[in-house]
Scaffold this motif. Structure first.
Motif, PDB file in Angstrom:
ATOM      1  N   GLU A 146       0.858  -1.183   0.000  1.00  0.00           N
ATOM      2  CA  GLU A 146       0.000   0.000   0.000  1.00  0.00           C
ATOM      3  C   GLU A 146       0.895   1.233   0.000  1.00  0.00           C
ATOM      4  N   LYS A 147       0.794   2.035  -1.044  1.00  0.00           N
ATOM      5  CA  LYS A 147       1.535   3.294  -1.088  1.00  0.00           C
ATOM      6  C   LYS A 147       0.658   4.350  -0.426  1.00  0.00           C
ATOM      7  N   VAL A 148       1.214   5.032   0.536  1.00  0.00           N
ATOM      8  CA  VAL A 148       0.455   5.993   1.328  1.00  0.00           C
ATOM      9  C   VAL A 148       0.719   7.402   0.808  1.00  0.00           C
ATOM     10  N   ARG A 149      -0.337   8.157   0.648  1.00  0.00           N
ATOM     11  CA  ARG A 149      -0.156   9.547   0.244  1.00  0.00           C
ATOM     12  C   ARG A 149      -0.236  10.408   1.484  1.00  0.00           C
ATOM     13  N   LEU A 150       0.801  11.196   1.671  1.00  0.00           N
ATOM     14  CA  LEU A 150       0.791  12.094   2.815  1.00  0.00           C
ATOM     15  C   LEU A 150       0.283  13.445   2.366  1.00  0.00           C
ATOM     16  N   GLU A 151      -0.443  14.061   3.259  1.00  0.00           N
ATOM     17  CA  GLU A 151      -0.929  15.394   2.954  1.00  0.00           C
ATOM     18  C   GLU A 151       0.066  16.375   3.559  1.00  0.00           C
ATOM     19  N   GLN A 152       0.416  17.398   2.818  1.00  0.00           N
ATOM     20  CA  GLN A 152       1.317  18.414   3.355  1.00  0.00           C
ATOM     21  C   GLN A 152       0.540  19.709   3.494  1.00  0.00           C
ATOM     22  N   LYS A 153       0.557  20.250   4.709  1.00  0.00           N
ATOM     23  CA  LYS A 153      -0.182  21.481   4.953  1.00  0.00           C
ATOM     24  C   LYS A 153       0.733  22.499   5.606  1.00  0.00           C
ATOM     25  N   ASP A 154       0.520  23.746   5.244  1.00  0.00           N
ATOM     26  CA  ASP A 154       1.293  24.823   5.868  1.00  0.00           C
ATOM     27  C   ASP A 154       0.578  25.321   7.115  1.00  0.00           C
ATOM     28  N   PHE A 155       1.359  25.450   8.168  1.00  0.00           N
ATOM     29  CA  PHE A 155       0.850  25.975   9.431  1.00  0.00           C
ATOM     30  C   PHE A 155       1.750  27.130   9.853  1.00  0.00           C
ATOM     31  N   SER A 156       1.171  28.097  10.568  1.00  0.00           N
ATOM     32  CA  SER A 156       2.036  29.143  11.124  1.00  0.00           C
ATOM     33  C   SER A 156       2.157  28.884  12.621  1.00  0.00           C
ATOM     34  N   TYR A 157       3.354  29.144  13.135  1.00  0.00           N
ATOM     35  CA  TYR A 157       3.617  28.910  14.554  1.00  0.00           C
ATOM     36  C   TYR A 157       3.026  30.050  15.368  1.00  0.00           C
ATOM     37  N   LEU A 158       2.260  29.699  16.407  1.00  0.00           N
ATOM     38  CA  LEU A 158       1.645  30.724  17.243  1.00  0.00           C
ATOM     39  C   LEU A 158       2.389  30.916  18.563  1.00  0.00           C
ATOM     40  N   TYR A 159       2.400  29.874  19.408  1.00  0.00           N
ATOM     41  CA  TYR A 159       3.032  30.017  20.723  1.00  0.00           C
ATOM     42  C   TYR A 159       3.278  28.663  21.365  1.00  0.00           C
ATOM     43  N   GLU A 160       3.978  28.720  22.493  1.00  0.00           N
ATOM     44  CA  GLU A 160       4.306  27.537  23.279  1.00  0.00           C
ATOM     45  C   GLU A 160       3.341  27.480  24.450  1.00  0.00           C
ATOM     46  N   GLU A 161       2.873  26.274  24.756  1.00  0.00           N
ATOM     47  CA  GLU A 161       1.956  26.117  25.897  1.00  0.00           C
ATOM     48  C   GLU A 161       2.356  24.857  26.651  1.00  0.00           C
ATOM     49  N   GLY A 162       3.100  25.015  27.731  1.00  0.00           N
ATOM     50  CA  GLY A 162       3.606  23.860  28.474  1.00  0.00           C
ATOM     51  C   GLY A 162       4.538  23.047  27.600  1.00  0.00           C
ATOM     52  N   ASP A 163       4.219  21.744  27.419  1.00  0.00           N
ATOM     53  CA  ASP A 163       5.046  20.866  26.581  1.00  0.00           C
ATOM     54  C   ASP A 163       4.600  20.874  25.136  1.00  0.00           C
ATOM     55  N   ALA A 164       3.599  21.699  24.828  1.00  0.00           N
ATOM     56  CA  ALA A 164       3.044  21.705  23.474  1.00  0.00           C
ATOM     57  C   ALA A 164       3.411  22.973  22.722  1.00  0.00           C
ATOM     58  N   LEU A 165       3.429  22.855  21.406  1.00  0.00           N
ATOM     59  CA  LEU A 165       3.643  23.993  20.516  1.00  0.00           C
ATOM     60  C   LEU A 165       2.353  24.132  19.719  1.00  0.00           C
ATOM     61  N   VAL A 166       1.852  25.345  19.628  1.00  0.00           N
ATOM     62  CA  VAL A 166       0.574  25.561  18.968  1.00  0.00           C
ATOM     63  C   VAL A 166       0.788  26.203  17.598  1.00  0.00           C
ATOM     64  N   PHE A 167       0.179  25.579  16.583  1.00  0.00           N
ATOM     65  CA  PHE A 167       0.281  26.044  15.202  1.00  0.00           C
ATOM     66  C   PHE A 167      -1.123  26.307  14.672  1.00  0.00           C
ATOM     67  N   MET A 168      -1.217  27.132  13.624  1.00  0.00           N
ATOM     68  CA  MET A 168      -2.519  27.396  13.022  1.00  0.00           C
ATOM     69  C   MET A 168      -2.491  27.034  11.542  1.00  0.00           C
ATOM     70  N   ASP A 169      -3.506  26.285  11.114  1.00  0.00           N
ATOM     71  CA  ASP A 169      -3.663  25.913   9.708  1.00  0.00           C
ATOM     72  C   ASP A 169      -3.849  27.192   8.895  1.00  0.00           C
TER      73      ASP A 169
END
Length: 188
Positions: free
Chosen positions: A63-86
């Motif tokens: 099975e050949k898998v197609r990956l979707e590539q999306k651009d996100f902009s980096y918003l901020y850091e929240e604890g151990d997470a990084l928040v991005f926006m589509d």
């Protein structure tokens, strides 16, 4: 998803194999004197990075898998997470810092990154190849150093340290390679 024959696997293809997602790193078509030809494929697991060498016969299908590539902009850091926006839907995406790795230090407000998704699940992230950062500390040049060893340590505004040429001083902006984490040139 699409089925492809084992001999059609090419470097860069993502396939489903043994219940995991793998990217083909290298492929080598082997035609032994006896027995059928096969494709020797070096695979890298997209989730945990493990490597695997596998033989695929021409008659086998994967099975050949197609990956979707999306651009996100980096918003901020929240604890151990990084928040991005589509960039298209404005939906937010949280990624764990360990998913981004050491390069998380390069994230800057509004920076556009490309996230690879498989069935809406993030499996990879690509930052811009270079970023401009200011040097906050640079060691003075030691007299008598040879040209070859004249690179000196410097601390960047994001806390990372890189080696820079002797003519670079604190307060200057430099271009840094985000993949190799090294000095490229003085910023314009």
């Amino acid at each position: 998803m699409a089925k492809i024959n084992g001999n059609e696997i090419r470097p860069g293809n993502v396939i489903e194999h043994d219940g995991g997602l793998w990217v083909a790193v290298k492929t080598n078509a082997v035609k032994p004197g006896k027995g059928g030809a096969y494709n020797q494929v070096e695979l890298k697991n997209l989730i945990n990075g493990t490597k695997l060498n596998e033989r695929f016969r021409a008659a086998e299908t994967v099975e050949k898998v197609r990956l979707e590539q999306k651009d996100f902009s980096y918003l901020y850091e929240e604890g151990d997470a990084l928040v991005f926006m589509d960039q298209e839907s404005y939906e937010q995406l949280q990624l764990q810092k360990e998913f981004v790795g050491d390069r998380a230090a390069f994230l800057q407000d509004g920076m556009i990154v490309t996230v690879e998704l498989h069935e809406e699940r993030p499996i990879g992230i690509k930052l811009p190849d270079t970023v401009v950062l200011e040097i906050v500390e640079a060691d003075p040049v030691v007299k008598g150093q040879t040209a070859a060893s004249s690179y000196k340590p410097a601390k960047l505004e994001n806390g990372l340290r890189v080696l820079v040429p002797p003519f670079i001083s604190s307060g200057e902006k430099i271009v840094v390679d985000t993949n190799e984490i090294e000095y490229v040139r003085r910023a314009d």
